[in-house]
Design an enzyme around this catalytic site. Structure first.
Site, PDB file in Angstrom:
ATOM      1  N   ARG A 164      -2.275  -7.088  -0.671  1.00  0.00           N
ATOM      2  CA  ARG A 164      -1.694  -5.778  -1.051  1.00  0.00           C
ATOM      3  C   ARG A 164      -1.290  -5.721  -2.525  1.00  0.00           C
ATOM      4  NH1 ARG A 164      -3.970  -5.591   2.503  1.00  0.00           N
ATOM      5  NH2 ARG A 164      -3.417  -5.362   4.677  1.00  0.00           N
ATOM      6  N   SER A 238       4.638   2.086   5.878  1.00  0.00           N
ATOM      7  CA  SER A 238       5.603   0.971   5.813  1.00  0.00           C
ATOM      8  C   SER A 238       6.510   1.199   4.615  1.00  0.00           C
ATOM      9  CB  SER A 238       4.870  -0.355   5.637  1.00  0.00           C
ATOM     10  OG  SER A 238       4.022  -0.560   6.738  1.00  0.00           O
ATOM     11  N   GLU A 334       8.526  -0.577  -0.277  1.00  0.00           N
ATOM     12  CA  GLU A 334       7.083  -0.808  -0.427  1.00  0.00           C
ATOM     13  C   GLU A 334       6.395   0.297  -1.259  1.00  0.00           C
ATOM     14  OE1 GLU A 334       4.595  -3.017   1.601  1.00  0.00           O
ATOM     15  OE2 GLU A 334       3.265  -2.058   0.173  1.00  0.00           O
TER      16      GLU A 334
END
Ligand code: FAD
Length: 340
Positions: A164, A238, A334
């Site tokens: 990520r 998320s 996030e």
């Protein structure tokens, strides 16, 4: 090109918060992009490229130019007996791209069905799901480098993909606007072992057909159990990162919480599950300031009726404080916050 003024950021981001964007422009060609950047720079304004706004939260106003990258293209470049290579415009809706590639019988992105947003955003955080990530299929990408004012081609190595993450997330190396991505897909279906939740679904439904079409049919059913439908619930997916902690911290926590999920991470560290920490801290379904911890997945925050970025900041600080009090760990956000 039309420069719209004072557009609510809630209409451009899936968390549906924020104030007004001073200017918004939709671009459909690389030439438009250059002009848009020039428009902002001539006025001394910052600019920010947005896809579907599913990984960005807006808190207040944005005083610059929001560039909506809608450069489309879907072109087969090459094909051999095992693979096919496609060039895809940054402004193509990602899930439609997956659908078209699956319809062509190609494997490599089918497990990434249902990820919101646009194709050009997928390299930014090396998106992934259920055992596939964009770094696995990306051959190269084309981007406008705003520091040199030139179109450049970047290889996966140039992008420095990790979990990520990529160079595009680092403020110091972040000066590219992606124009197209080139993906090499396989004609051979995915093979087991699959990602645990995907394997579980296939086993439960006695499915042994691993064709891209079958995987694409299975994934939304798995996603629906854990993620809100953005058509009905505002969310940025998320909302908290899974924390990475030193081994000594993890061991101490495991002494107190022997059931705590944990995974080894590079550098003698451990990754912990933010959702588990939130649940254990008694915050399952916690709701305040118009926001809520999603009852089916504590990692996700949904916006039920929040009115402002201030509401989100208050909600976040409450969750972070309760988790810190119980575990001594400070959760981090996030999705990126749109600068003001
Ligand atoms: C319900 C939900 C589920 C999700 N599931 C997943 C998942 O399974 N896996 C996963 O990895 N992510 C997931 N996400 C996160 C998100 O969907 C992905 O990160 C997606 O790629 C973001 O696309 P976007 O077009 O909305 O990007 P945006 O949110 O608009 O932008 C994200 C970042 O990309 C930059 N950017 C956008 N386009 C360009 C461009 N052309 N050139 C340069 N920079 C650009 C923006 O400036 C910003 O920094 C989920 C999000 C939600 C809300």
């Amino acid at each position: 090109m039309q420069y719209l003024e004072n557009i609510p950021l809630s209409t451009l981001t899936t968390m549906r918060l924020g104030g007004l964007a001073r200017y918004v422009v939709k671009i459909t060609a690389t030439e438009d992009l250059k002009q848009a950047i020039q428009f902002a720079e001539e006025r001394g304004l910052p600019w920010f490229v947005l896809g579907g706004g599913s990984n960005v939260v807006a808190l207040g106003d944005y005083r610059g130019l929001i560039i909506l990258n809608r450069i489309t293209a879907f072109k087969k470049l090459r094909e051999d007996s095992d693979t096919a290579t496609y060039q895809i415009g940054a402004g193509e809706v990602w899930d439609s791209v997956v659908e078209r590639l699956v319809q062509a019988g190609l494997s490599g992105v089918e497990a990434m069905s249902g990820i919101p947003g646009f194709a050009g955003s997928t390299p930014i955080q090396n998106v992934g799901a259920y055992g596939q990530e964009i770094a696995d299929t990306l051959v190269e990408l084309s981007a406008f480098d705003s520091s040199s004012q030139r179109l450049v081609t970047l290889s996966p190595d140039d992008c420095a993909f990790t979990y990520r993450n990529s160079i595009f997330k680092n403020p110091e190396t972040r000066h590219h606007v992606i124009v197209s991505i080139t993906l090499r897909l396989s004609k051979i279906p995915m093979q087991p072992p699959f990602y645990p939740s995907l394997q579980q679904y296939l086993t439960d439904h006695q499915l042994t057909d691993y064709s891209p079409a079958q995987i694409r049919a299975a994934v939304p059913a798995i996603r629906a159990e854990r993620l809100p439908d953005l058509n009905y619930l505002a969310s940025a997916g998320s909302f908290f990162k899974n924390p990475i902690v030193q081994a000594s911290v993890a061991y101490e926590l495991l002494r107190r919480f022997p059931d705590m999920p944990h995974w080894e991470a590079p550098g003698q560290q451990f990754k912990l599950a933010a959702g588990w920490l939130i649940d254990q801290a008694g915050l399952r379904s916690y709701s305040a300031h118009g926001l809520q911890i999603y009852p089916h997945n504590a990692l996700v925050v949904t916006n039920i009726s929040a009115q402002s970025g201030e509401d989100l900041l208050l909600f976040k600080s409450e969750v972070v404080a309760v988790v810190r009090e119980m575990f001594g760990i400070t959760l981090e956000q996030e999705p990126e916050t749109l600068p003001s």
